[in-house]
Design a protein around this motif. Sequence first.
Motif, PDB file in Angstrom:
ATOM      1  N   UNK A   1     -39.993  -8.980 -46.904  1.00  0.00           N
ATOM      2  CA  UNK A   1     -38.911  -9.943 -46.693  1.00  0.00           C
ATOM      3  C   UNK A   1     -39.441 -11.226 -46.072  1.00  0.00           C
ATOM      4  N   UNK A   2     -40.450 -11.109 -45.211  1.00  0.00           N
ATOM      5  CA  UNK A   2     -41.089 -12.296 -44.636  1.00  0.00           C
ATOM      6  C   UNK A   2     -41.788 -13.110 -45.711  1.00  0.00           C
ATOM      7  N   UNK A   3     -42.472 -12.442 -46.638  1.00  0.00           N
ATOM      8  CA  UNK A   3     -43.136 -13.162 -47.725  1.00  0.00           C
ATOM      9  C   UNK A   3     -42.124 -13.853 -48.624  1.00  0.00           C
ATOM     10  N   UNK A   4     -40.969 -13.214 -48.860  1.00  0.00           N
ATOM     11  CA  UNK A   4     -39.918 -13.861 -49.637  1.00  0.00           C
ATOM     12  C   UNK A   4     -39.358 -15.080 -48.939  1.00  0.00           C
ATOM     13  N   UNK A   5     -39.179 -14.998 -47.622  1.00  0.00           N
ATOM     14  CA  UNK A   5     -38.695 -16.151 -46.861  1.00  0.00           C
ATOM     15  C   UNK A   5     -39.701 -17.294 -46.883  1.00  0.00           C
ATOM     16  N   UNK A   6     -40.997 -16.960 -46.745  1.00  0.00           N
ATOM     17  CA  UNK A   6     -42.029 -17.991 -46.762  1.00  0.00           C
ATOM     18  C   UNK A   6     -42.128 -18.653 -48.140  1.00  0.00           C
TER      19      UNK A   6
END
Length: 474
Positions: free
Chosen positions: A120-125
């Motif tokens: 989810x962090x990679x998607x946000x970034x």
Amino acid sequence: MTRNATQYVCSECGWNGVKWYGRCPECGQWGTIEEFHEARPLATSRTAAPGRTSRTQASPATLSGNGAAKPITEISTESTKRIPTGFKEFDRVLGGGIVPGSVVLVAGEPGIGKSTLLLETSGNAARENSEKSVLYISGEESQAQVRMRASRINALEKNLLLASTTDLATVLGMIEQEKPSLVIVDSAQTIVSQDVDGISGGSTQVREVASALIDTAKTLDIPVMLVGHVTKDGSIAGPRTLEHLVDVVCQFEGDSQTALRLLHASKNRFGPTDEVGCFDMSGEGIEEVSDPSGLFLSTETTPVDGTCVTFTLDGHRSLPIEIQALVTNSVLPTPRRNTNGIDSNRLAMLSAVLYRHGHVNLLANDLYVSTIAGGLAKEPACDLAIVAALASATHSKPIDRTTCAIGEISLTGQVRPVPQLSHRLNEAVRLGFTRAIVPAHRGRRDIKAVTGLQIVEVSSLRDALDALGVAKSR
């Protein structure tokens, strides 16, 4: 050419040595020492991606930029722009975001949500910076499996690249080819270097993989986030040097029976280590909890005997914890002492102090003490609330819902001071508490600044029980 050396590695904790033992000298487990032949590469055979210059083969012309020595007065002191993770709670734990070129290790128990958090962090970034790609490398799942989870947590972005491989050279090659803004490697124990002999996840492999990824991150100024496995005792699997090499070590913790997850940094070169991030695990992914104060309190509004509220510190955060106690007559030769969220040894000590100095005899009773929603009340400042809940349950005298108790109890029955008391009291005022039972301390100035709260200072356990209205009638 390489030189072979016989090594012995513990499959449980990653200890390695040149002598075999029946019992691991590091973790104490029996039958976990295995023999393998470690291939120690020469200086010219360092793991490198195709077209990547080895560190030992660098010429004087390559020693420029960050690799060249400079006078300390000529080094720029401008702050580096951090990369937001999309979670304010995660950013606060990291010290304001991800630092370019840093290596972050996120460890936790299986199924706690490490991969979901980082995906989810990679998607946000990727959503935040659509001009540059984000690379997610999985050594445990296939691309289709990662894609299914990404669609469930709404992390589908065109510039989010997925790869499934366990070869270190392939990983380094993709990083140098794509030059993404962020790299996620899930996990460090599944990546294998072909230049080094040893089992997958062993100390030699993990050390080589970590060193190569750190070298790439520093050289290309690309942040790398690693997923780390943990052993049965909760420590990070692999050699201890893994935690020394990385820049940030984060622990993702929580009870599998509840949805609450806590993230804290045990090591952080770019920020504090006393910040805690709160998250809520659901079927749609992980959501941050910006104000977790109400998670550990029951919704009961009327006073109930056997309950008392205290305030504990978790980093810079003050959290209310509701203690619930149940006292029953025991029919067993040895009475039960069942706890949840409270140290059982601490409960045994407090029941003895309560009998000796509070004149409340619980030695022949079954005691059940628990917290709400998986909260932890293991700080000594929770002692006063625990004995208050026990006394309230014993005498069937409820404590007012707007009253809290904060204090440590010694073996002599004295109520000792606790750190950062004013911080706890300010949080109590914010949540609507009107009365607080706290340790007495001469010349204290911190609690005088707290307004809107009736503060009752006590010096002994007996005085505290009297102030709470749960003391035994004389």
